[in-house]
Design an enzyme around this catalytic site. Structure first.
Site, PDB file in Angstrom:
ATOM      1  N   SER A  38       5.791  44.255   1.241  1.00  0.00           N
ATOM      2  CA  SER A  38       5.948  45.388   2.152  1.00  0.00           C
ATOM      3  C   SER A  38       6.200  46.674   1.357  1.00  0.00           C
ATOM      4  O   SER A  38       5.423  47.020   0.486  1.00  0.00           O
ATOM      5  CB  SER A  38       7.069  45.095   3.143  1.00  0.00           C
ATOM      6  OG  SER A  38       6.978  45.908   4.287  1.00  0.00           O
ATOM      7  N   ASP A 184       2.517  41.837   7.060  1.00  0.00           N
ATOM      8  CA  ASP A 184       3.616  41.991   6.109  1.00  0.00           C
ATOM      9  C   ASP A 184       3.904  40.708   5.324  1.00  0.00           C
ATOM     10  O   ASP A 184       4.174  39.653   5.903  1.00  0.00           O
ATOM     11  CB  ASP A 184       4.863  42.396   6.907  1.00  0.00           C
ATOM     12  CG  ASP A 184       5.973  42.932   6.038  1.00  0.00           C
ATOM     13  OD1 ASP A 184       6.109  42.478   4.887  1.00  0.00           O
ATOM     14  OD2 ASP A 184       6.712  43.808   6.519  1.00  0.00           O
TER      15      ASP A 184
END
Length: 301
Positions: A38, A184
């Site tokens: 991320s 993510d």
């Protein structure tokens, strides 16, 4: 002295990683390999692309003032989903933000570099919604160790890998690369130490930016999605064996969240201060030869 760094995700809290790198570089310490999920994947990718800690700080300074310009709501999809909801039809909304502006910005910063063009060992994971596998993007497949549930990939641009890894579910649209629909990397592991070890770097300094978090008084749906994922990630992290030699956990502002760009400078300072205090330990730990009686030290703040 050879070591790698693993950076955790956490939205704009990821600016703390820049402070960590600033403190390390000031003391003549520079990692030879990086991984991140991320926001941590973005910092790892930019660093691997050749950005110095000072240059990364300049990026933070820009984002702290103009970061909201990268937020591109999917207005058309949202309106369509409202109609679908009211008429009880299946919803087609996959994320409130498109993520296109972020990817273009990252592509400009990295000058369109492909993963295979990076000289530093780089690992940036994302999760494929179709297969359920972790797609671990890396600059080279040479020497990587097979892992259950993980597919290693080096056929993508760096900006695509960073954008995919930062696609917080429900907040950003999944990133489409071929037949994959990627979200993510923190869905499975917010702090990808094990992937960096599997890529050949055994000496890992990890930076966790979860910390305490205070929900804003007027909480919005983006924070609900992001913070809910963060709670899940915290619990998953307790169940995983990572293998870092040292864990840094800066004390970040409690009101720093997913898109709180105004808090980025404070996060940089927190990362810098936490690392500066640990420089003697870092020097001692990572000057040891692999297999020579290494010790594991974990520092919470």
């Amino acid at each position: 002295m050879s070591f790698g760094m693993a950076f955790a995700g956490g939205g704009t809290r990821g600016a703390a990683h820049v402070g960590v790198l600033m403190a390390l570089e000031e003391n003549g310490l520079r990692p030879d390999a990086v991984s991140g999920a991320s926001a941590g994947g973005i910092v790892a990718g930019l660093y691997a692309a050749g950005f110095t800690a000072k240059e990364l700080h300049e990026v933070v300074e820009e984002l702290s003032k103009k970061g909201m310009l990268l937020v591109d709501p999917a207005y058309g999809d949202i309106l369509l989903a409202l109609g679908q909801f009211l008429s009880r039809r299946p919803l087609s909304l996959s994320g409130f933000l498109k993520g296109n502006r972020l990817e273009r910005y990252l592509d400009t910063l990295t000058e369109g570099k492909k993963l295979c063009q990076l000289s530093m060992r780089t690992v940036i994971p994302a999760v494929d919604l179709i297969s359920g596998l972790v797609i671990s993007y890396t600059n080279s497949l040479f020497g990587v160790r097979p892992m259950r549930g993980v597919t290693w990939e080096n056929e993508a641009t760096l900006s695509e890998a960073m954008r995919a890894s930062a696609a917080v579910p429900a907040v950003f649209r999944p990133k489409a690369i071929g037949k994959r629909r990627l979200v993510d990397g923190g869905v499975v592991d917010i702090l990808p130490v094990d992937l960096l070890v599997a890529a050949g770097e055994e000496n890992v300094l990890a930076v966790d930016i979860s910390g305490s978090y205070q929900c804003p008084a007027h909480i919005d749906i983006l924070e609900v999605a992001s913070h809910s994922l963060g709670i899940l990630q915290d619990n998953l992290r307790e169940c995983k064996t990572r293998g870092e030699r040292l864990l840094l956990k800066p004390a970040l502002p409690e009101d720093a969240g997913l898109l709180t760009f105004s808090q980025m400078e404070a996060c940089v300072q927190a990362g810098y201060e936490a690392t500066s205090r640990m420089i003697p330990t870092i020097r001692a730990l990572f000057s040891l030869q692999a297999g020579g009686g290494e010790r594991e030290i974990k520092m919470a703040r």
